[in-house]
Design a protein around this motif. Structure first.
Motif, short mmCIF file in Angstrom:
data_model
loop_
_atom_site.label_atom_id
_atom_site.label_comp_id
_atom_site.label_asym_id
_atom_site.label_seq_id
_atom_site.Cartn_x
_atom_site.Cartn_y
_atom_site.Cartn_z
N LYS A 87 -7.76 5.92 7.73
CA LYS A 87 -7.65 7.38 7.82
C LYS A 87 -8.64 8.05 6.88
CE LYS A 87 -2.78 7.22 8.98
NZ LYS A 87 -1.42 7.41 8.48
N ASN A 88 -8.77 7.53 5.65
CA ASN A 88 -9.72 8.08 4.71
C ASN A 88 -11.16 7.94 5.21
OD1 ASN A 88 -7.68 8.77 2.95
ND2 ASN A 88 -7.90 6.94 1.70
N ASP A 96 -1.85 0.40 2.58
CA ASP A 96 -3.12 0.80 1.97
C ASP A 96 -4.26 0.64 2.97
OD1 ASP A 96 -4.80 1.60 -0.30
OD2 ASP A 96 -5.56 -0.46 -0.16
N ASP A 125 -4.15 3.49 5.36
CA ASP A 125 -4.64 4.71 4.73
C ASP A 125 -6.15 4.70 4.59
OD1 ASP A 125 -2.14 5.84 4.52
OD2 ASP A 125 -1.84 5.27 2.42
#
Length: 167
Positions: A29-30, A23, A26
């Motif tokens: 990246k978000n 998480d 991620d």
């Protein structure tokens, strides 16, 4: 899997730690995608409108000095484009800050789970995680609000620019 409760608990913690790590990756990246894609269009629209407005008025006046413009409306339009551009930059920063808080929430969860694994007991105190995620959502919603202000500024700036050239 073993029937030993501690080993089962360790497997659950390991699984949750892996999920928290994924998480966090991620979220980074978000964060990049948000910062580069979600607000880029508003920066281009408002910034481009400022340049286009100056260019258009300058070109028309240099070729036909007798053409009349409503400079009050043009000034208002330019100010609205500047406001839209500025609040979009602030929203850009808030997007980064919100994702930073969400990332830190994941890291706090990971640390809590590591500590639980070391003592072989669950640690239920998630106060730090809740605080960080609350801050993240605060920045997130402020950024969304500013992005909306940027859109409205662009729309109003366009109306005033049109009114300024259609005298």
């Amino acid at each position: 899997m073993s029937d030993d409760p501690k080993e089962r608990w360790r497997a659950v913690i390991d699984s949750q730690m892996s999920a928290a790590t994924a998480d966090a990756a991620d979220r980074v990246k978000n964060q990049l995608a948000l910062a580069q894609e979600a607000l880029k269009a508003l920066l281009i629209a408002n910034g481009g409108a400022m340049v286009a407005l100056f260019t258009f008025v300058g070109n028309v006046l240099s070729r036909a000095p007798t053409v009349r413009f409503d400079f009050h409306n043009l000034r208002v339009a330019f100010c609205l484009f500047v406001i839209g551009f500025t609040v979009d930059l602030i929203a850009y920063v808030l997007a980064f800050m919100s994702q930073d808080r969400f990332y830190n929430t994941s890291m706090a969860e990971l640390e809590r789970l590591r500590s639980a694994a070391l003592i072989d007991q669950p640690i239920l105190d998630q106060a730090k995680e809740f605080k960080l995620i609350g801050q993240g959502f605060g920045y997130y919603f402020c950024g969304l609000g500013l992005a909306l202000v940027s859109v409205i500024s662009f729309a109003l700036g366009s109306v005033f620019a049109l009114a300024g050239v259609l005298v």
